[in-house]
Write a protein that holds these residues in place. Sequence first.
Motif, PDB file in Angstrom:
ATOM      1  N   ILE A 146       0.856  -1.258   0.065  1.00 28.42           N
ATOM      2  CA  ILE A 146      -0.045  -0.107  -0.034  1.00 28.42           C
ATOM      3  C   ILE A 146       0.934   1.389   0.038  1.00 28.42           C
ATOM      4  CG2 ILE A 146      -0.235   0.389   2.519  1.00 28.42           C
ATOM      5  CD1 ILE A 146      -3.038   0.501  -0.176  1.00 28.42           C
ATOM      6  N   ALA A 147       2.358   1.349   0.531  1.00 31.89           N
ATOM      7  CA  ALA A 147       2.911   2.295   0.425  1.00 31.89           C
ATOM      8  C   ALA A 147       3.075   2.911  -1.059  1.00 31.89           C
ATOM      9  CB  ALA A 147       4.255   2.187   1.074  1.00 31.89           C
ATOM     10  N   VAL A 148       2.919   2.211  -1.800  1.00 33.25           N
ATOM     11  CA  VAL A 148       3.321   2.949  -3.301  1.00 33.25           C
ATOM     12  C   VAL A 148       2.177   3.544  -3.730  1.00 33.25           C
ATOM     13  CG1 VAL A 148       5.135   0.962  -3.865  1.00 33.25           C
ATOM     14  CG2 VAL A 148       2.649   0.655  -4.468  1.00 33.25           C
ATOM     15  N   PHE A 149       1.087   3.145  -3.129  1.00 31.11           N
ATOM     16  CA  PHE A 149      -0.204   3.896  -3.498  1.00 31.11           C
ATOM     17  C   PHE A 149      -0.340   5.219  -2.496  1.00 31.11           C
ATOM     18  CE2 PHE A 149      -0.704  -0.301  -4.828  1.00 31.11           C
ATOM     19  CZ  PHE A 149      -1.453  -0.313  -5.973  1.00 31.11           C
ATOM     20  N   GLY A 150       0.551   5.533  -1.760  1.00 33.60           N
ATOM     21  CA  GLY A 150       0.462   6.532  -1.009  1.00 33.60           C
ATOM     22  C   GLY A 150      -0.152   6.290   0.749  1.00 33.60           C
ATOM     23  N   GLY A 151      -0.248   4.981   0.845  1.00 34.27           N
ATOM     24  CA  GLY A 151      -0.888   4.497   2.312  1.00 34.27           C
ATOM     25  C   GLY A 151      -0.047   4.193   3.210  1.00 34.27           C
ATOM     26  N   ASP A 152      -0.198   4.327   4.572  1.00 37.14           N
ATOM     27  CA  ASP A 152       0.606   4.018   5.447  1.00 37.14           C
ATOM     28  C   ASP A 152       0.173   2.747   5.952  1.00 37.14           C
ATOM     29  OD1 ASP A 152       2.087   3.846   7.817  1.00 37.14           O
ATOM     30  OD2 ASP A 152       1.771   5.884   8.550  1.00 37.14           O
ATOM     31  N   PRO A 153       1.295   1.658   5.967  1.00 39.09           N
ATOM     32  CA  PRO A 153       0.901   0.259   6.362  1.00 39.09           C
ATOM     33  C   PRO A 153       0.677   0.142   7.885  1.00 39.09           C
ATOM     34  CG  PRO A 153       2.804   0.414   5.640  1.00 39.09           C
ATOM     35  CD  PRO A 153       2.535   1.528   5.088  1.00 39.09           C
ATOM     36  N   SER A 154       1.032   0.939   8.448  1.00 43.69           N
ATOM     37  CA  SER A 154       0.949   1.205   9.931  1.00 43.69           C
ATOM     38  C   SER A 154      -0.478   1.875  10.667  1.00 43.69           C
ATOM     39  CB  SER A 154       2.178   1.637  10.823  1.00 43.69           C
ATOM     40  OG  SER A 154       2.356   3.258  10.471  1.00 43.69           O
ATOM     41  N   LYS A 155      -0.905   2.399   9.709  1.00 45.84           N
ATOM     42  CA  LYS A 155      -2.143   3.180   9.931  1.00 45.84           C
ATOM     43  C   LYS A 155      -3.621   2.545   9.221  1.00 45.84           C
ATOM     44  CE  LYS A 155      -0.231   7.142  11.394  1.00 45.84           C
ATOM     45  NZ  LYS A 155      -0.101   8.763  11.225  1.00 45.84           N
ATOM     46  N   VAL A 156      -3.774   1.404   9.470  1.00 43.53           N
ATOM     47  CA  VAL A 156      -4.839   0.572   8.681  1.00 43.53           C
ATOM     48  C   VAL A 156      -6.001   0.390   9.672  1.00 43.53           C
ATOM     49  CG1 VAL A 156      -5.567  -1.497   7.544  1.00 43.53           C
ATOM     50  CG2 VAL A 156      -3.191  -0.706   7.141  1.00 43.53           C
ATOM     51  N   THR A 157      -7.109   0.896   9.109  1.00 43.73           N
ATOM     52  CA  THR A 157      -8.248   0.656   9.634  1.00 43.73           C
ATOM     53  C   THR A 157      -9.378  -0.285   8.887  1.00 43.73           C
ATOM     54  OG1 THR A 157      -8.458   2.940  10.697  1.00 43.73           O
ATOM     55  CG2 THR A 157     -10.580   1.880  10.388  1.00 43.73           C
ATOM     56  N   ILE A 158      -9.839  -1.321   9.426  1.00 47.47           N
ATOM     57  CA  ILE A 158     -10.634  -2.179   8.764  1.00 47.47           C
ATOM     58  C   ILE A 158     -12.147  -1.748   9.204  1.00 47.47           C
ATOM     59  CG2 ILE A 158      -9.247  -3.768   8.564  1.00 47.47           C
ATOM     60  CD1 ILE A 158     -10.271  -5.508  10.605  1.00 47.47           C
ATOM     61  N   PHE A 159     -12.996  -1.634   8.292  1.00 47.01           N
ATOM     62  CA  PHE A 159     -14.297  -1.613   8.710  1.00 47.01           C
ATOM     63  C   PHE A 159     -15.583  -2.102   7.477  1.00 47.01           C
ATOM     64  CE2 PHE A 159     -13.329   1.286   5.152  1.00 47.01           C
ATOM     65  CZ  PHE A 159     -14.527   2.314   4.768  1.00 47.01           C
ATOM     66  N   GLY A 160     -16.458  -2.393   8.219  1.00 48.56           N
ATOM     67  CA  GLY A 160     -17.581  -3.112   7.294  1.00 48.56           C
ATOM     68  C   GLY A 160     -18.826  -3.149   8.160  1.00 48.56           C
ATOM     69  N   GLU A 161     -19.918  -3.554   7.473  1.00 48.21           N
ATOM     70  CA  GLU A 161     -21.312  -3.407   7.713  1.00 48.21           C
ATOM     71  C   GLU A 161     -21.867  -4.783   7.633  1.00 48.21           C
ATOM     72  OE1 GLU A 161     -25.612  -3.078   6.776  1.00 48.21           O
ATOM     73  OE2 GLU A 161     -24.084  -3.538   5.539  1.00 48.21           O
ATOM     74  N   SER A 162     -22.804  -5.205   8.710  1.00 51.38           N
ATOM     75  CA  SER A 162     -23.550  -6.618   8.722  1.00 51.38           C
ATOM     76  C   SER A 162     -22.392  -7.598   8.463  1.00 51.38           C
ATOM     77  CB  SER A 162     -24.537  -6.486   7.489  1.00 51.38           C
ATOM     78  OG  SER A 162     -25.475  -7.512   7.598  1.00 51.38           O
ATOM     79  N   ALA A 163     -22.493  -8.343   7.522  1.00 49.91           N
ATOM     80  CA  ALA A 163     -21.512  -9.643   7.395  1.00 49.91           C
ATOM     81  C   ALA A 163     -20.161  -9.047   7.376  1.00 49.91           C
ATOM     82  CB  ALA A 163     -21.860 -10.307   6.395  1.00 49.91           C
ATOM     83  N   GLY A 164     -20.085  -7.762   6.869  1.00 47.99           N
ATOM     84  CA  GLY A 164     -18.705  -7.163   6.937  1.00 47.99           C
ATOM     85  C   GLY A 164     -18.156  -6.841   8.143  1.00 47.99           C
ATOM     86  N   ALA A 165     -19.201  -6.332   9.096  1.00 51.06           N
ATOM     87  CA  ALA A 165     -18.621  -6.145  10.621  1.00 51.06           C
ATOM     88  C   ALA A 165     -18.526  -7.435  11.091  1.00 51.06           C
ATOM     89  CB  ALA A 165     -19.749  -5.454  11.247  1.00 51.06           C
ATOM     90  N   GLN A 166     -18.990  -8.695  10.832  1.00 48.06           N
ATOM     91  CA  GLN A 166     -18.956  -9.800  11.417  1.00 48.06           C
ATOM     92  C   GLN A 166     -17.415 -10.094  11.284  1.00 48.06           C
ATOM     93  OE1 GLN A 166     -22.386 -12.034  10.289  1.00 48.06           O
ATOM     94  NE2 GLN A 166     -21.872 -13.129  12.254  1.00 48.06           N
ATOM     95  N   SER A 167     -17.016  -9.938   9.940  1.00 50.43           N
ATOM     96  CA  SER A 167     -15.681 -10.082   9.571  1.00 50.43           C
ATOM     97  C   SER A 167     -14.643  -9.547  10.294  1.00 50.43           C
ATOM     98  CB  SER A 167     -15.624  -9.946   7.926  1.00 50.43           C
ATOM     99  OG  SER A 167     -16.517 -10.567   7.102  1.00 50.43           O
ATOM    100  N   VAL A 168     -14.928  -8.118  10.560  1.00 47.51           N
ATOM    101  CA  VAL A 168     -14.067  -7.463  11.244  1.00 47.51           C
ATOM    102  C   VAL A 168     -13.805  -7.878  12.724  1.00 47.51           C
ATOM    103  CG1 VAL A 168     -13.969  -4.942  12.382  1.00 47.51           C
ATOM    104  CG2 VAL A 168     -14.494  -5.297  10.042  1.00 47.51           C
ATOM    105  N   SER A 169     -15.173  -8.246  13.280  1.00 46.21           N
ATOM    106  CA  SER A 169     -14.894  -8.671  14.586  1.00 46.21           C
ATOM    107  C   SER A 169     -14.112 -10.047  14.518  1.00 46.21           C
ATOM    108  CB  SER A 169     -16.347  -9.064  15.219  1.00 46.21           C
ATOM    109  OG  SER A 169     -17.198 -10.161  14.417  1.00 46.21           O
ATOM    110  N   LEU A 170     -14.141 -10.726  13.693  1.00 47.68           N
ATOM    111  CA  LEU A 170     -13.293 -12.115  13.783  1.00 47.68           C
ATOM    112  C   LEU A 170     -12.090 -11.604  13.840  1.00 47.68           C
ATOM    113  CD1 LEU A 170     -15.355 -14.483  11.417  1.00 47.68           C
ATOM    114  CD2 LEU A 170     -15.152 -14.461  13.916  1.00 47.68           C
ATOM    115  N   HIS A 171     -11.476 -10.788  12.834  1.00 49.82           N
ATOM    116  CA  HIS A 171     -10.249 -10.331  12.843  1.00 49.82           C
ATOM    117  C   HIS A 171      -9.691  -9.936  13.882  1.00 49.82           C
ATOM    118  CE1 HIS A 171      -9.621 -11.398   8.594  1.00 49.82           C
ATOM    119  NE2 HIS A 171     -10.686 -10.851   8.282  1.00 49.82           N
ATOM    120  N   LEU A 172     -10.476  -9.140  14.919  1.00 50.08           N
ATOM    121  CA  LEU A 172     -10.176  -8.684  16.276  1.00 50.08           C
ATOM    122  C   LEU A 172      -9.832  -9.864  17.066  1.00 50.08           C
ATOM    123  CD1 LEU A 172     -12.637  -5.644  16.546  1.00 50.08           C
ATOM    124  CD2 LEU A 172     -10.027  -5.471  16.720  1.00 50.08           C
TER     125      LEU A 172
END
Length: 613
Positions: A266-292
């Motif tokens: 992601i750094a070559v796209f201008g993104g900071d790999p140390s500042k990643v926020t994952i977010f999602g809704e419904s089944a996406g939120a379930q997925s986020v909870s699992l990664h936590l």
Amino acid sequence: MEGWWCLMLLPLLSTSLMLSSGEMTENDDDRLVSFLKNVFPELLERDEPIIFGHDFGVNSLKDQEGSEEALFKLPFKPKAVNQATNGASGPVVSTKDGQIQGLTTEKANIFYGIPYADPPVGAYRWKPPRPVSAWQGLYDASYPRAACMQICTGQITEECPRTVSEDCLYLNIFVPLDVDFSSHVKNLLPVMVWIHGGDFIAGTASKSLYDGRFFSNFTHTVVVSIEYRLGAFGFLVSGKESQTSAVGNYGILDQQAALLWVQRNIAVFGGDPSKVTIFGESAGAQSVSLHLMIQSSQPLFRQAILQSLPFSIPLKTRHDALKLGKEFAEQTNCSVSDIVCLLSLSAQAILRAQMKTSAKIRNPFRFLEAFETWGPHIDGEFIKEQAVTAFLKGHWQKEKSVLLGTTSEEGVLFAYAIFQKPVSAVESTVYIAAIFKQHTLRILHTYLPLYRDTDHRNMLAQIITDYVFLCPSRKSARVGTTAGSEVWMYEFDHVASDHRVWSGLTFCYQHACHGAELPFLFDSASVTNFTLTLAEKLLSNRMLCYWGAFAHTGDPSSRVHQTPFCREQRLPVWPRYSDTSGWLFMNLTVHSHAQVGTREHICDFWDQLSIYE
């Protein structure tokens, strides 16, 4: 009449008590199933499955005259990797796997359809994702690739992906316009990785509702949206040995592989790999909870946003997942232990078998299975327990900041999808008793006096809102803050002033239903069924200010790195959820404000039942 139906329900209530105490026998179970079928047969077995989720509306899925094309749309032929759309030039970046050319639009730089893993096809159909193979030449990232395999018929066809394929492990990246790709990017931006919902059987990262270009430019973040395997392709369990069986949870492994790709590239796209926020809704939120909860996901992101997490919808046990896998295999005329036969199935055959197994509720005492037939299961190693259990026991990455919230009318969509006809007091009591067993009388005593209509679907909708979404989120947040976690809570409570339809829903008028915040968050009103008023546009911008501030600093109220618009707005302070703040949360409406919960006494009631653990 009241006495008649109470007497009629005595067998159910007494059997529910036996269930809770372990005294249930096989004959008792058979008698109760027979009783439930007589009272409400369509709950136990339907002719067709239902997809739940705002972004896909509510749809009954039927094979249209046996046509195989009715089950899914055929995938397109990819363009050559060195061919740019319309000859247009776009930014070029060099990833660890090869060079990629995107495109520049009015709102953002976009890189569509980047492969983050090799195609899970052929012998790799039910295998963990493999690292993507490097390519030669210039990869054309100017158009979205196919979505993952899913059923696509009926009323929701227009909202379905244009193309689907087993070759679907791609992601999209949206980068603010002021990022200069002509030289090495020095000031890296926070990254927000979106995981779409769709009941783990539908959805796509490239859906117009999730268009990340405005979100990216407004919040000054790099936005990534990811595809992952769905339905039987992503979650089939046919045995216990990974070498000779499908062992499930591939969709979650896909998400993890995408997060790893982000860390590496992601750094070559201008993104900071140390500042990643994952977010999602419904089944996406379930997925986020699992990664936590999943330890191997811990280094792949810094913080999380969970939108409308259905905490109380249980993940399957290994036993239940194997049972579903056996029923799936029976529909294909393969033995569940014959992986060669299963691998030889066409994608159409898999979707047909998936659809038929989705139509059943296998256990009459687990009606909530209707909300999620296919999805992750507790395998004991990768996923060790239910999400709500993990959050209440502190078995999650508590050092990470979490933004957690619901909509005020979550349950309307679910109740009216399951119950397509008015529900009487008898029927609603049967349903409540089947789920809540020994707690039935207390729940009825709490809710029945509040609903006098002959149709009890509104009551059931409120119970779903409280039990599945709102109250377990509140309890998990309180337990987390007690353990030292930083948590912010919200409720999206905007009610439309007219009778617009929220993005394809056919009955959810004037409600902040499940997923109603999405057009506001992504500013995607132009691609949905309504246009935002000026007041609603302001709400949308303020939500983006909060989400953007959280991505930059871990605090939605922080003024650091805010855009001029957000600074000028003087946004209401969003207090951290804690006992010192009086357990205040943010009410997201046209006049957003922090407040004490509006249903605190109801959530106190659910907490006292100790029903989540």
